[in-house]
Scaffold this active site. Structure first.
Site, PDB file in Angstrom:
ATOM      1  CE  LYS A  62       2.342 -19.220  30.165  1.00 44.69           C
ATOM      2  NZ  LYS A  62       2.223 -18.387  31.370  1.00 44.69           N
ATOM      3  CD  GLU A  68      15.631 -28.402  33.521  1.00 44.31           C
ATOM      4  OE1 GLU A  68      15.543 -29.034  34.600  1.00 44.31           O
ATOM      5  OE2 GLU A  68      16.659 -28.387  32.838  1.00 44.31           O
ATOM      6  CB  CYS A 124      12.983 -26.767  41.244  1.00 39.33           C
ATOM      7  SG  CYS A 124      14.452 -25.970  40.608  1.00 39.33           S
ATOM      8  CD  GLU A 154       7.914 -29.458  43.691  1.00 35.55           C
ATOM      9  OE1 GLU A 154       6.911 -29.339  42.982  1.00 35.55           O
ATOM     10  OE2 GLU A 154       9.053 -29.136  43.318  1.00 35.55           O
TER      11      GLU A 154
HETATM   12  P1  NAD Z   1       3.068 -24.666  36.782  1.00 37.05           P
HETATM   13  O1  NAD Z   1       3.288 -25.979  36.155  1.00 37.05           O
HETATM   14  O2  NAD Z   1       1.781 -24.405  37.454  1.00 37.05           O
HETATM   15  O3  NAD Z   1       3.245 -23.491  35.715  1.00 37.05           O
HETATM   16  C1  NAD Z   1       4.442 -23.323  34.992  1.00 37.05           C
HETATM   17  C2  NAD Z   1       4.138 -22.551  33.722  1.00 37.05           C
HETATM   18  O4  NAD Z   1       3.314 -23.350  32.886  1.00 37.05           O
HETATM   19  C3  NAD Z   1       3.378 -21.250  33.937  1.00 37.05           C
HETATM   20  O5  NAD Z   1       3.894 -20.275  33.065  1.00 37.05           O
HETATM   21  C4  NAD Z   1       1.957 -21.607  33.568  1.00 37.05           C
HETATM   22  O6  NAD Z   1       1.197 -20.526  33.110  1.00 37.05           O
HETATM   23  C5  NAD Z   1       2.195 -22.594  32.440  1.00 37.05           C
HETATM   24  N1  NAD Z   1       1.093 -23.530  32.178  1.00 37.05           N
HETATM   25  C6  NAD Z   1       0.135 -23.959  33.027  1.00 37.05           C
HETATM   26  N2  NAD Z   1      -0.667 -24.842  32.409  1.00 37.05           N
HETATM   27  C7  NAD Z   1      -0.209 -24.978  31.145  1.00 37.05           C
HETATM   28  C8  NAD Z   1      -0.599 -25.763  30.014  1.00 37.05           C
HETATM   29  N3  NAD Z   1      -1.623 -26.597  30.076  1.00 37.05           N
HETATM   30  N4  NAD Z   1       0.116 -25.663  28.890  1.00 37.05           N
HETATM   31  C9  NAD Z   1       1.189 -24.857  28.821  1.00 37.05           C
HETATM   32  N5  NAD Z   1       1.597 -24.082  29.843  1.00 37.05           N
HETATM   33  C10 NAD Z   1       0.916 -24.142  31.002  1.00 37.05           C
HETATM   34  O7  NAD Z   1       4.284 -24.462  37.809  1.00 37.05           O
HETATM   35  P2  NAD Z   1       4.548 -23.231  38.801  1.00 37.05           P
HETATM   36  O8  NAD Z   1       3.618 -23.330  39.963  1.00 37.05           O
HETATM   37  O9  NAD Z   1       4.613 -21.960  38.054  1.00 37.05           O
HETATM   38  O10 NAD Z   1       6.028 -23.552  39.284  1.00 37.05           O
HETATM   39  C11 NAD Z   1       6.326 -24.388  40.335  1.00 37.05           C
HETATM   40  C12 NAD Z   1       6.816 -25.739  39.842  1.00 37.05           C
HETATM   41  O11 NAD Z   1       7.908 -25.569  38.974  1.00 37.05           O
HETATM   42  C13 NAD Z   1       7.328 -26.619  40.959  1.00 37.05           C
HETATM   43  O12 NAD Z   1       6.872 -27.931  40.755  1.00 37.05           O
HETATM   44  C14 NAD Z   1       8.824 -26.548  40.805  1.00 37.05           C
HETATM   45  O13 NAD Z   1       9.536 -27.638  41.319  1.00 37.05           O
HETATM   46  C15 NAD Z   1       8.959 -26.445  39.337  1.00 37.05           C
HETATM   47  N6  NAD Z   1      10.257 -25.867  38.991  1.00 37.05           N
HETATM   48  C16 NAD Z   1      11.193 -26.668  38.397  1.00 37.05           C
HETATM   49  C17 NAD Z   1      12.439 -26.136  38.105  1.00 37.05           C
HETATM   50  C18 NAD Z   1      13.505 -26.974  37.445  1.00 37.05           C
HETATM   51  O14 NAD Z   1      14.448 -26.387  36.943  1.00 37.05           O
HETATM   52  N7  NAD Z   1      13.411 -28.287  37.419  1.00 37.05           N
HETATM   53  C19 NAD Z   1      12.721 -24.818  38.409  1.00 37.05           C
HETATM   54  C20 NAD Z   1      11.741 -24.053  39.013  1.00 37.05           C
HETATM   55  C21 NAD Z   1      10.513 -24.573  39.298  1.00 37.05           C
END
Ligand code: NAD
Length: 512
Positions: free
Chosen positions: A158, A231, A265, A363
């Site tokens: 997804k 992650e 990230c 962050e």
């Molecule tokens: P997010 O947590 O809002 O969403 C991530 C994914 O989770 C999306 O596909 C979203 O649709 C899905 N999602 C949302 N609510 C959910 C739920 N209740 N159950 C299951 N899935 C759900 O994050 P974002 O805004 O898309 O990404 C930014 C964040 O990701 C930042 O905090 C960044 O640091 C982190 N990030 C971490 C890494 C890493 O490798 N550690 C890499 C990239 C981004």
């Protein structure tokens, strides 16, 4: 749900979110297809990965353009930090899968177990669910998917609701390479669709996203002991020691803070500089920041693209206002660039920041570079570790040994010396965090380990003999066993010899 170009506001495509029933159906199809995929064998799976690599290479510019349109990053970044990372991951998986999956013999040193022949098998989990974010919309889901597929799993992905087209592009490349359609499926949708995937019958989940979502997912997963890799976010510190090269370190800081408009990230989110370098370092950062060209990433002259959406812009504004109100100085940027479009924010350098400010604790995920002075290496390490997060960090010094020693004291999944972020482009390097930054690893050997279950198979070489530890206990058996323990673990050779004599009778033992 719509995929929107963040630089122009243009709607690229609209989608209907997949329902829970559709998610469940996709997982069932994946489960039905997985056994054949695993039975196909690693050589055939590697062939498909290699074909995928060739196709992606042929389509590199097209894919990079799509990434820029959907996520806003400059074309050069789309090529380097997305397409090239995936090409390298495909090569890594293809080159290493065979050796990784080869069974391993397990030797025994316990004398009691000398009749055993043990081996380790690495078996796929079954169906792996992958939920990914928008900021690296191609490289993150692709690297995780390739590791899962090459080890014999089926995958239901997804992608983020903001970048579904990049997820679908991965599918079309894999299908063109010969991937069976049910073995890799993309379901489009937002949070609730992701939630449905977590609650579906998947065997493992690899989630990349924010800490908040990660914690919610971990709670649901705990209910049925679903194994997860998380992650999550970061607040990565950069430590510029007193012997650092100011020109090099300031260029590193500016790139590390503003690449992908700070939405990485692994971004430099906190910069600590030795007080002796502080004024000159700040001056260099401000000069270089003011030279950056902000605009639509499709223009190859652009250095910094747009921020993904309004919500993210408000986080950035709130942090800058909080910092200003508590005494920080804005030396560059500090406002939106409305003349460029709705989503542009000027690369911003902040000085005189304090550790209690939001910008040093939460962050940002935007183009902010807060810089703070320190007086000793001790203090620098203490400040770096004073954070809920622990994804990565960097140390800048002319003395590599000093950098390596400091690296050992920093609480993070990765510490780079004299560079930042680029570790994500090393397919062999494990990626993941400590503390609130997550659980588990992706990439490299440890990333492959997350995709398999280890099974230990043990065959007795003397099946015609009753084992001495089976029933038939009694006084003489207890004495023999004491002797046997002494034979192996007593301090002196004399005691060991006496132990051997006492244990000798065990050989003749008949048992029950
Ligand atoms: P997010 O947590 O809002 O969403 C991530 C994914 O989770 C999306 O596909 C979203 O649709 C899905 N999602 C949302 N609510 C959910 C739920 N209740 N159950 C299951 N899935 C759900 O994050 P974002 O805004 O898309 O990404 C930014 C964040 O990701 C930042 O905090 C960044 O640091 C982190 N990030 C971490 C890494 C890493 O490798 N550690 C890499 C990239 C981004």
């Amino acid at each position: 749900m719509a995929s929107v170009n963040p630089a122009t506001g243009e709607t690229l495509r609209e989608f209907a979110c997949a329902s829970a029933a559709e998610v469940q159906a996709a997982v069932e199809r994946a489960r039905a297809a997985q056994a054949d995929w695993n039975a196909l064998g690693v050589r055939k799976r590697v062939e498909i990965v290699r074909r995928f690599e060739r196709l992606l290479h042929e389509k590199k510019s097209e894919v990079a353009r799509l990434i820029t349109q959907e996520a806003g990053k400059p074309r050069a970044e789309a090529l380097l930090t997305e397409v090239m990372v995936v090409l390298d991951a495909a090569r890594f998986c293809a080159d290493n899968a065979y050796a990784f999956l080869r069974e391993e013999k397990v030797g025994h040193s316990n004398l009691a177990m000398k009749t055993k022949a043990g081996r380790l098998l690495r078996e796929p989990h079954g169906v792996i669910g992958i939920i990914s974010p928008w900021n690296y919309p191609f490289s993150i889901p692709s690297t995780e998917t390739l590791a899962a597929l090459v080890t014999g799993n089926a995958v239901v992905l997804k992608p983020s609701e903001l970048t579904a087209l990049c997820g679908l592009e991965l599918a079309s490349l894999l299908y063109a390479a010969g991937m069976p359609r049910d073995v890799f499926q993309v379901i489009v949708g937002d949070g609730p669709t992701g939630g449905a995937l977590v609650e579906s019958a998947i065997d493992k989940l690899v989630f990349t996203g924010s800490v908040g979502t990660g914690k919610r997912i971990a709670q649901v997963a705990a209910g049925r002991l679903l194994p997860v890799v998380l992650e999550l976010g970061g607040k990565d510190p950069m430590l510029v020691l007193d012997d650092a090269d100011i020109d090099i370190a300031s260029s590193g800081a500016v790139w590390g803070a503003f690449v992908n408009a700070g939405q990485a990230c692994l971004s430099v989110e906190r910069c600590y500089v030795h007080r002796s370098l502080y004024p000159a370092f700040l001056q260099a950062c401000v000069r270089k920041t003011k030279q950056l060209r902000v605009g639509n990433g499709i223009d190859t002259e652009t250095d910094v693209g747009p921020v993904i959406h309004e919500r993210q812009l408000r986080v950035i504004e709130t942090q800058v206002e909080d910092a200003r109100a508590r005494g920080a100085r804005v030396l560059a940027g500090g406002q939106r660039l409305r003349n460029l479009g709705a989503n542009f924010y000027a690369p911003t350098v902040l000085s005189d920041v304090k550790h209690a400010m939001q910008v040093m604790r939460e962050e940002t995920f935007g183009p902010l570079l807060p810089v703070m002075a320190f007086d000793s290496d001790e203090e620098a390490v203490r400040l770096a570790n004073d954070s809920d997060y622990g994804l990565a960090a960097s140390v800048w010094t002319r003395d590599r040994g000093r950098g390596e020693r400091l690296a050992e004291r920093i609480q993070a999944g990765t510490v780079m010396i004299n560079d930042t972020i680029s570790c994500f482009g090393i397919s062999e390097a494990p990626h993941g965090g400590v503390k609130a930054s997550g659980i588990g690893r992706t990439h490299g050997k440890f990333g492959l380990e997350e995709m398999v279950r280890v099974k230990y198979v043990d065959a007795d070489r003397m099946p015609g003999m009753k084992k001495v530890w089976w029933y038939g206990y009694g006084e003489s058996f207890a004495r023999q066993m004491e002797g046997f323990v002494d034979l192996q673990f007593a301090r002196s050779w004399g005691e060991r010899l006496r132990g051997a004599l006492r244990a000798a009778g065990v050989v003749k033992r008949k048992g029950l």
